[in-house]
Design a protein around this motif. Structure first.
Motif, mmCIF file in Angstrom:
data_model
loop_
_atom_site.group_PDB
_atom_site.id
_atom_site.type_symbol
_atom_site.label_atom_id
_atom_site.label_comp_id
_atom_site.label_asym_id
_atom_site.label_seq_id
_atom_site.Cartn_x
_atom_site.Cartn_y
_atom_site.Cartn_z
ATOM 1 N N THR A 85 7.478 -46.343 -22.013
ATOM 2 C CA THR A 85 7.949 -45.825 -20.831
ATOM 3 C C THR A 85 7.017 -44.855 -20.180
ATOM 4 O OG1 THR A 85 10.230 -45.622 -21.791
ATOM 5 C CG2 THR A 85 9.818 -44.465 -19.750
ATOM 6 N N TYR A 86 6.358 -44.180 -20.879
ATOM 7 C CA TYR A 86 5.008 -43.282 -20.362
ATOM 8 C C TYR A 86 3.692 -44.002 -20.500
ATOM 9 C CZ TYR A 86 9.013 -40.011 -19.990
ATOM 10 O OH TYR A 86 10.363 -39.590 -19.617
ATOM 11 N N ASN A 87 2.767 -43.770 -19.795
ATOM 12 C CA ASN A 87 1.383 -43.897 -20.474
ATOM 13 C C ASN A 87 0.774 -43.082 -20.894
ATOM 14 O OD1 ASN A 87 1.221 -42.604 -18.026
ATOM 15 N ND2 ASN A 87 0.042 -44.056 -16.864
ATOM 16 N N ASP A 88 -0.195 -43.257 -21.851
ATOM 17 C CA ASP A 88 -1.086 -42.214 -22.532
ATOM 18 C C ASP A 88 -0.267 -41.113 -23.050
ATOM 19 O OD1 ASP A 88 -3.770 -41.640 -23.638
ATOM 20 O OD2 ASP A 88 -3.768 -40.000 -21.773
ATOM 21 N N VAL A 89 0.565 -41.254 -24.047
ATOM 22 C CA VAL A 89 1.539 -40.444 -24.895
ATOM 23 C C VAL A 89 0.543 -39.994 -25.922
ATOM 24 C CG1 VAL A 89 3.472 -40.107 -25.850
ATOM 25 C CG2 VAL A 89 3.562 -41.393 -23.712
ATOM 26 N N THR A 90 0.575 -38.633 -26.300
ATOM 27 C CA THR A 90 -0.099 -37.989 -27.435
ATOM 28 C C THR A 90 0.848 -37.051 -27.974
ATOM 29 O OG1 THR A 90 -1.248 -36.103 -26.186
ATOM 30 C CG2 THR A 90 -2.499 -38.310 -26.680
ATOM 31 N N TYR A 91 1.104 -36.714 -29.304
ATOM 32 C CA TYR A 91 1.708 -36.131 -30.000
ATOM 33 C C TYR A 91 1.080 -34.612 -29.840
ATOM 34 C CZ TYR A 91 4.083 -33.748 -33.965
ATOM 35 O OH TYR A 91 4.686 -33.093 -34.856
ATOM 36 N N ARG A 112 7.356 -33.195 -29.797
ATOM 37 C CA ARG A 112 6.969 -32.780 -28.315
ATOM 38 C C ARG A 112 5.803 -33.387 -28.102
ATOM 39 N NH1 ARG A 112 3.614 -28.377 -26.458
ATOM 40 N NH2 ARG A 112 3.684 -28.547 -24.291
ATOM 41 N N PHE A 113 5.849 -34.422 -27.123
ATOM 42 C CA PHE A 113 4.598 -35.506 -26.628
ATOM 43 C C PHE A 113 4.162 -34.726 -25.373
ATOM 44 C CE2 PHE A 113 6.767 -37.800 -29.680
ATOM 45 C CZ PHE A 113 5.582 -38.557 -30.579
ATOM 46 N N LYS A 114 2.998 -35.063 -25.117
ATOM 47 C CA LYS A 114 2.243 -35.075 -23.518
ATOM 48 C C LYS A 114 1.885 -36.248 -22.950
ATOM 49 C CE LYS A 114 -0.327 -31.903 -20.874
ATOM 50 N NZ LYS A 114 0.652 -30.672 -20.775
ATOM 51 N N ALA A 115 2.469 -36.528 -21.625
ATOM 52 C CA ALA A 115 2.349 -37.869 -21.156
ATOM 53 C C ALA A 115 1.096 -37.530 -20.383
ATOM 54 C CB ALA A 115 3.396 -38.258 -20.192
ATOM 55 N N GLY A 116 0.407 -38.702 -20.163
ATOM 56 C CA GLY A 116 -1.074 -38.813 -19.100
ATOM 57 C C GLY A 116 -0.745 -38.111 -17.821
ATOM 58 N N SER A 117 0.227 -38.160 -17.470
ATOM 59 C CA SER A 117 0.630 -37.753 -15.972
ATOM 60 C C SER A 117 1.008 -36.293 -16.187
ATOM 61 C CB SER A 117 1.713 -38.477 -15.491
ATOM 62 O OG SER A 117 3.031 -38.223 -16.150
ATOM 63 N N GLY A 118 0.841 -35.621 -17.213
ATOM 64 C CA GLY A 118 1.051 -34.124 -17.581
ATOM 65 C C GLY A 118 2.389 -33.858 -17.873
ATOM 66 N N GLU A 119 3.428 -34.686 -17.891
ATOM 67 C CA GLU A 119 4.888 -34.361 -18.320
ATOM 68 C C GLU A 119 4.789 -34.141 -19.840
ATOM 69 O OE1 GLU A 119 7.480 -37.365 -15.619
ATOM 70 O OE2 GLU A 119 5.990 -38.088 -16.923
ATOM 71 N N GLY A 128 16.543 -40.776 -31.087
ATOM 72 C CA GLY A 128 15.674 -41.252 -30.277
ATOM 73 C C GLY A 128 15.932 -41.007 -28.899
ATOM 74 N N LYS A 129 16.645 -39.740 -28.620
ATOM 75 C CA LYS A 129 16.936 -39.389 -27.304
ATOM 76 C C LYS A 129 15.592 -38.707 -26.834
ATOM 77 C CE LYS A 129 21.990 -38.581 -27.475
ATOM 78 N NZ LYS A 129 23.033 -37.642 -27.449
ATOM 79 N N THR A 130 15.391 -38.794 -25.543
ATOM 80 C CA THR A 130 14.195 -37.944 -24.881
ATOM 81 C C THR A 130 14.680 -37.240 -23.868
ATOM 82 O OG1 THR A 130 13.834 -39.812 -23.130
ATOM 83 C CG2 THR A 130 12.579 -39.949 -25.429
ATOM 84 N N PHE A 131 13.913 -36.000 -23.646
ATOM 85 C CA PHE A 131 14.150 -34.991 -22.755
ATOM 86 C C PHE A 131 12.675 -34.546 -22.039
ATOM 87 C CE2 PHE A 131 17.480 -34.444 -25.984
ATOM 88 C CZ PHE A 131 18.539 -34.656 -25.101
ATOM 89 N N GLU A 132 12.875 -34.499 -20.621
ATOM 90 C CA GLU A 132 11.482 -34.186 -20.099
ATOM 91 C C GLU A 132 11.587 -32.608 -19.887
ATOM 92 O OE1 GLU A 132 10.513 -35.979 -16.574
ATOM 93 O OE2 GLU A 132 10.919 -37.902 -17.375
#
Length: 133
Positions: A85-91, A112-119, A128-132
């Motif tokens: 769903t997101y690009n460049d995800v890091t734990y 908690r992950f950080k996406a490449g776009s800063g989210e 498996g639920k996700t929350f921004e």
């Protein structure tokens, strides 16, 4: 020290390492570790009349506890799922969560992950639920 204490200690250390390295602290291995300690103490002070039955009961009950304690998603699986769903995800870290019910086999942390776009994204390992954030 008896050999079963050493085996029990090794199993406890392995469970704790797997929890930290694979599940990021989300696995709830407290119940199986408690069962292992209880069974070791019972075996020390009260010799069972049928050792084979006692050992098989202990192995089966601890195995069931371990299977129930493992969350549905490990950190790597969650990262792979979010990568679709997101690009460049890091734990980043695990975050404590609260729930309305008490269940010793349900994780009380989220990834908690950080996406490449800063989210910043919270992933619940059991559902498996996700929350921004």
């Amino acid at each position: 020290m008896k050999w079963w204490w050493m085996i029990g200690g090794i199993i406890i250390v392995v469970l704790m390492e797997v929890n930290v390295r694979v599940y990021g602290g989300a696995a709830t291995f407290g119940v199986p570790i408690g069962w292992i300690i209880m069974l070791l103490v019972l075996a020390q002070f009260r010799k069972p009349t049928s050792t084979a039955w006692a050992v098989s009961f202990g192995v089966i009950s601890v195995s069931i506890g371990i299977v129930l304690s493992v969350p549905s998603y490990s950190v790597a699986e969650a990262e792979e799922t979010l990568g679709k769903t997101y690009n460049d995800v890091t734990y980043m870290e695990n975050v404590p969560t609260t729930g309305g019910e008490w269940n010793p086999f349900k994780p009380r942390v989220g990834y908690r992950f950080k996406a490449g776009s800063g989210e910043s994204i919270l992933f619940i390992p059991d559902s498996g639920k996700t929350f921004e954030l």
